[in-house]
Write an enzyme that holds these catalytic residues in place. Sequence first.
Site, PDB file in Angstrom:
ATOM      1  N   CYS A 155      -9.804  -1.680   4.928  1.00 32.88           N
ATOM      2  CA  CYS A 155     -11.218  -1.462   5.065  1.00 32.88           C
ATOM      3  C   CYS A 155     -11.764  -0.282   5.504  1.00 32.88           C
ATOM      4  CB  CYS A 155     -11.833  -3.040   5.498  1.00 32.88           C
ATOM      5  SG  CYS A 155     -10.936  -3.523   6.795  1.00 32.88           S
ATOM      6  N   HIS A 198     -18.218  -2.005   9.318  1.00 29.11           N
ATOM      7  CA  HIS A 198     -17.458  -1.299  10.060  1.00 29.11           C
ATOM      8  C   HIS A 198     -18.061   0.027  10.158  1.00 29.11           C
ATOM      9  CE1 HIS A 198     -14.223  -3.843  10.259  1.00 29.11           C
ATOM     10  NE2 HIS A 198     -13.232  -3.448   9.439  1.00 29.11           N
ATOM     11  N   ARG A 222       0.777  -1.296   0.072  1.00 28.21           N
ATOM     12  CA  ARG A 222       0.103  -0.195   0.096  1.00 28.21           C
ATOM     13  C   ARG A 222       0.743   1.189  -0.041  1.00 28.21           C
ATOM     14  NH1 ARG A 222      -3.946  -2.199   4.453  1.00 28.21           N
ATOM     15  NH2 ARG A 222      -5.482  -3.533   3.072  1.00 28.21           N
TER      16      ARG A 222
HETATM   17  N1  LIG Z   1     -11.725  -9.119   6.427  1.00 28.88           N
HETATM   18  C1  LIG Z   1     -11.395  -7.822   6.189  1.00 28.88           C
HETATM   19  O1  LIG Z   1     -12.552  -7.081   6.418  1.00 28.88           O
HETATM   20  C2  LIG Z   1     -10.435  -7.409   5.062  1.00 28.88           C
HETATM   21  C3  LIG Z   1     -10.541  -6.111   4.671  1.00 28.88           C
HETATM   22  C4  LIG Z   1      -9.717  -5.611   4.005  1.00 28.88           C
HETATM   23  C5  LIG Z   1      -8.379  -6.251   3.623  1.00 28.88           C
HETATM   24  N2  LIG Z   1      -8.325  -7.660   4.379  1.00 28.88           N
HETATM   25  C6  LIG Z   1      -7.078  -8.362   4.047  1.00 28.88           C
HETATM   26  O2  LIG Z   1      -7.530  -9.441   3.033  1.00 28.88           O
HETATM   27  C7  LIG Z   1      -6.580 -10.655   3.356  1.00 28.88           C
HETATM   28  C8  LIG Z   1      -7.229 -11.587   3.679  1.00 28.88           C
HETATM   29  O3  LIG Z   1      -8.367 -11.656   4.721  1.00 28.88           O
HETATM   30  P1  LIG Z   1      -9.522 -12.318   5.423  1.00 28.88           P
HETATM   31  O4  LIG Z   1     -10.308 -11.801   6.319  1.00 28.88           O
HETATM   32  O5  LIG Z   1     -10.138 -12.914   4.066  1.00 28.88           O
HETATM   33  O6  LIG Z   1      -8.607 -13.665   6.065  1.00 28.88           O
HETATM   34  P2  LIG Z   1      -9.087 -15.097   6.315  1.00 28.88           P
HETATM   35  O7  LIG Z   1     -10.383 -15.163   6.428  1.00 28.88           O
HETATM   36  O8  LIG Z   1      -8.141 -15.579   7.509  1.00 28.88           O
HETATM   37  O9  LIG Z   1      -8.585 -16.146   5.273  1.00 28.88           O
HETATM   38  C9  LIG Z   1      -7.152 -16.102   4.780  1.00 28.88           C
HETATM   39  C10 LIG Z   1      -6.957 -16.827   3.618  1.00 28.88           C
HETATM   40  O10 LIG Z   1      -5.566 -16.832   3.177  1.00 28.88           O
HETATM   41  C11 LIG Z   1      -5.280 -18.018   2.621  1.00 28.88           C
HETATM   42  N3  LIG Z   1      -3.752 -18.475   3.156  1.00 28.88           N
HETATM   43  C12 LIG Z   1      -3.452 -18.121   4.498  1.00 28.88           C
HETATM   44  N4  LIG Z   1      -2.224 -18.446   4.670  1.00 28.88           N
HETATM   45  C13 LIG Z   1      -1.787 -18.808   3.281  1.00 28.88           C
HETATM   46  C14 LIG Z   1      -0.631 -19.344   2.732  1.00 28.88           C
HETATM   47  N5  LIG Z   1       0.600 -19.643   3.394  1.00 28.88           N
HETATM   48  N6  LIG Z   1      -0.705 -19.762   1.532  1.00 28.88           N
HETATM   49  C15 LIG Z   1      -1.791 -19.894   0.824  1.00 28.88           C
HETATM   50  N7  LIG Z   1      -2.941 -19.106   1.187  1.00 28.88           N
HETATM   51  C16 LIG Z   1      -3.018 -18.847   2.586  1.00 28.88           C
HETATM   52  C17 LIG Z   1      -6.383 -19.049   3.590  1.00 28.88           C
HETATM   53  O11 LIG Z   1      -6.253 -20.208   3.121  1.00 28.88           O
HETATM   54  P3  LIG Z   1      -6.683 -21.621   3.915  1.00 28.88           P
HETATM   55  O12 LIG Z   1      -8.149 -21.563   4.038  1.00 28.88           O
HETATM   56  O13 LIG Z   1      -5.982 -22.803   3.244  1.00 28.88           O
HETATM   57  O14 LIG Z   1      -6.042 -21.462   5.248  1.00 28.88           O
HETATM   58  C18 LIG Z   1      -7.633 -18.179   3.361  1.00 28.88           C
HETATM   59  O15 LIG Z   1      -8.269 -18.658   2.236  1.00 28.88           O
HETATM   60  C19 LIG Z   1      -5.769 -10.250   4.459  1.00 28.88           C
HETATM   61  O16 LIG Z   1      -4.593  -9.665   3.712  1.00 28.88           O
HETATM   62  C20 LIG Z   1      -6.532  -9.021   4.925  1.00 28.88           C
HETATM   63  O17 LIG Z   1      -5.494  -8.090   5.790  1.00 28.88           O
HETATM   64  C21 LIG Z   1      -9.409  -7.984   4.890  1.00 28.88           C
END
Ligand SMILES: NC(=O)c1ccc[n+]([C@@H]2O[C@H](COP(=O)([O-])OP(=O)(O)OC[C@H]3O[C@@H](n4cnc5c(N)ncnc54)[C@H](OP(=O)(O)O)[C@@H]3O)[C@@H](O)[C@H]2O)c1
Length: 338
Positions: free
Chosen positions: A135, A249, A106
């Site tokens: 977000c 949020h 970013r």
């Molecule tokens: N949640 C929000 O509101 C939000 C908003 C803006 C940005 N983000 C960003 O979006 C991203 C995802 O967030 P999330 O909230 O969706 O998290 P999450 O629910 O914990 O999901 C994480 C995902 O990443 C995969 N993953 C984790 N480690 C990995 C690895 N070493 N190799 C391959 N895949 C891997 C996981 O796969 P497995 O299922 O196989 O573990 C899962 O599909 C993060 O960077 C976060 O900062 C999130």
Amino acid sequence: MAAARAADGRVVAVVGATGAVGTVLLDVLAKRSFPVKELRPLASERSLGSRVHFGGRDWNVELAEPDAFEGVDFVFFAATGALSKQLAPEAVRRGAVVIDKSGTWRMDPGVPLVVPEVNAEALAKHGGIISCPNCTTIPLVMCLEALRREAGLRSAVVTTLQAVSGAGQPGIDELDAQLVATAGGAPASAPKVFRAEIAHNAVPLCETFTDNGYSTEEMKLQDETRKILEQPDLAVSMTCVRVPVRVGHSASVLVETERPLSAEAARAALARFPGIELRDDPARNVFPSALDAAGRDEVLVGRVRRDLTSDRIWLWEVSDNLRKGAATNAVQIAEKLL
Ligand SMILES: NC(=O)c1ccc[n+]([C@@H]2O[C@H](COP(=O)([O-])OP(=O)(O)OC[C@H]3O[C@@H](n4cnc5c(N)ncnc54)[C@H](OP(=O)(O)O)[C@@H]3O)[C@@H](O)[C@H]2O)c1
């Protein structure tokens, strides 16, 4: 660019397709009829053998590794910052355009940080990687830009109330487990994702503290807002709070414009800004709440009023952190590139 390769649809990879953002991203791609001719859902070894449903069929989840990007046009990264750092350059090297949801790229001066309604023109400078803001930043900069276009912008004081899904699926699971336990009269499970019990609580720490006493989440809000608005000295003051809400949020924002703005003019400026929906009628108890925003792509804004002690404007904004705060914004960026 590889994006021009397929006239009748694009090859799209989603890294983190099994996570909270990745799942919503697949839904947004489908709902917005993004032209996908082949989907590559990628995740970790934990998800091998699982499938995701998209476009009327099931797709096998594969391992996120460099060769998975061969022949891919667009890669959405929604996994971890470390994985984006490692794999985004591999995808670009293979001709793909990367749209990254993590914090990794970013603040890189060579990477555009884009909210299409605010600074789509920044996309012209991309070198293969485009970053999506945090977000909390996305709805904030949309409100600030709406007011800035009307009356200039001097400062913003922001307090966020952030849903547990902002910490991904593990955040949702922790709240659910604690709610179930406490409803049955048992003590809540020990906090793992959050720094204090999140059920029935408000926790004034999102992510971790930095040396200056602000959290990493708070510093993102300040730094990213300044970068997107290209106002490096903009006074942004912030407190980020985690609350026991699943999705959506909320933020209370006090805005100082360069020229004084009436509440009516502020309301009109917000209402005509693309992607913002005004819900503001105190006489009828109309205001937006997190539940109203959940599942929607718009940023909902209400409680617009003049501060009683200054020329500043208060407002309350809510948005779905998984949609406009993450997936929808990323897909909108890809649409602009098409
Ligand atoms: N949640 C929000 O509101 C939000 C908003 C803006 C940005 N983000 C960003 O979006 C991203 C995802 O967030 P999330 O909230 O969706 O998290 P999450 O629910 O914990 O999901 C994480 C995902 O990443 C995969 N993953 C984790 N480690 C990995 C690895 N070493 N190799 C391959 N895949 C891997 C996981 O796969 P497995 O299922 O196989 O573990 C899962 O599909 C993060 O960077 C976060 O900062 C999130």
